[in-house]
Motif scaffolding. Structure first.
Motif, PDB file in Angstrom:
ATOM      1  N   ASP A   1      14.142 -34.844  12.718  1.00  0.00           N
ATOM      2  CA  ASP A   1      14.148 -33.432  13.104  1.00  0.00           C
ATOM      3  C   ASP A   1      14.213 -32.498  11.901  1.00  0.00           C
ATOM      4  N   LYS A   2      15.179 -32.730  11.019  1.00  0.00           N
ATOM      5  CA  LYS A   2      15.414 -31.897   9.840  1.00  0.00           C
ATOM      6  C   LYS A   2      15.469 -30.410  10.202  1.00  0.00           C
ATOM      7  N   SER A   3      16.325 -30.094  11.195  1.00  0.00           N
ATOM      8  CA  SER A   3      16.412 -28.723  11.695  1.00  0.00           C
ATOM      9  C   SER A   3      17.821 -28.376  12.147  1.00  0.00           C
ATOM     10  N   ILE A   4      18.144 -27.087  12.044  1.00  0.00           N
ATOM     11  CA  ILE A   4      19.349 -26.577  12.666  1.00  0.00           C
ATOM     12  C   ILE A   4      19.001 -26.347  14.128  1.00  0.00           C
ATOM     13  N   LEU A   5      19.730 -27.008  15.028  1.00  0.00           N
ATOM     14  CA  LEU A   5      19.432 -26.923  16.458  1.00  0.00           C
ATOM     15  C   LEU A   5      20.249 -25.854  17.166  1.00  0.00           C
TER      16      LEU A   5
ATOM     17  N   LEU B   1      14.015 -27.514   8.008  1.00  0.00           N
ATOM     18  CA  LEU B   1      14.329 -27.592   6.582  1.00  0.00           C
ATOM     19  C   LEU B   1      13.245 -26.947   5.723  1.00  0.00           C
ATOM     20  N   ASP B   2      11.989 -27.108   6.091  1.00  0.00           N
ATOM     21  CA  ASP B   2      10.906 -26.479   5.322  1.00  0.00           C
ATOM     22  C   ASP B   2      11.042 -24.955   5.317  1.00  0.00           C
ATOM     23  N   MET B   3      11.421 -24.385   6.460  1.00  0.00           N
ATOM     24  CA  MET B   3      11.631 -22.933   6.520  1.00  0.00           C
ATOM     25  C   MET B   3      12.747 -22.511   5.576  1.00  0.00           C
TER      26      MET B   3
END
Length: 147
Positions: A47-51, A109-111
């Motif tokens: 995912d590599k994201s803040i959910l 994460l890319d953002m």
């Protein structure tokens, strides 16, 4: 001043927290937070994201056996993996959360790295002040809603 605890969680467990199926996040070390602080939930690879985020209801410190006996229905993990995680450890830490809020748009994460190139998610957790968290969220949402 309250703060955000930024935690990295495997996707299987981060999604259970967001869906409120799991209300206690397990750790081996006690974070320096208190009731009323907030937690940012970062879902690791893939995912590599803040959910989302939640409010810390309390920190629970027990032996692993006591934690399992009292809270197994809130941990989101099976007994075998729980025992493996706490193998050889005499203390278990539970971060009980409430008021879980799922972000409408995950912040990947890319953002984050496009705006903060030196950013790296925590291995376990790190602390962020409320002001820093709000300013960062505002910058990211303004930047990415205008793309």
């Amino acid at each position: 001043m309250s703060k955000f605890l930024f935690i990295s969680v495997k996707p299987e467990f981060s999604h259970k927290i967001i869906s409120k199926e799991k209300t206690i996040e397990l750790r081996k070390n006690r974070p320096n937070v208190k009731k009323g602080d907030h937690v940012l939930i970062y879902s690791t690879v893939p995912d590599k994201s803040i959910l989302g985020f939640a409010k810390i209801k309390r920190i629970i410190e027990l032996t692993p056996q006591e934690m399992w006996n009292l809270y197994s229905d809130k941990l989101g993990i099976d007994k075998e993996r729980f025992d493996e995680y706490y193998s050889g450890i005499s203390k278990s830490i539970g971060i009980e959360v409430s008021n879980v809020c799922k972000l409408h748009t995950q912040i990947n994460l890319d953002m984050i790295k496009s705006y903060f190139p030196k950013f790296s998610p925590p291995q376990t957790y790190k602390y962020i002040s409320n002001i820093t968290a709000l300013r960062t969220y505002k910058k990211l949402t303004l930047r990415f809603t205008s793309l």
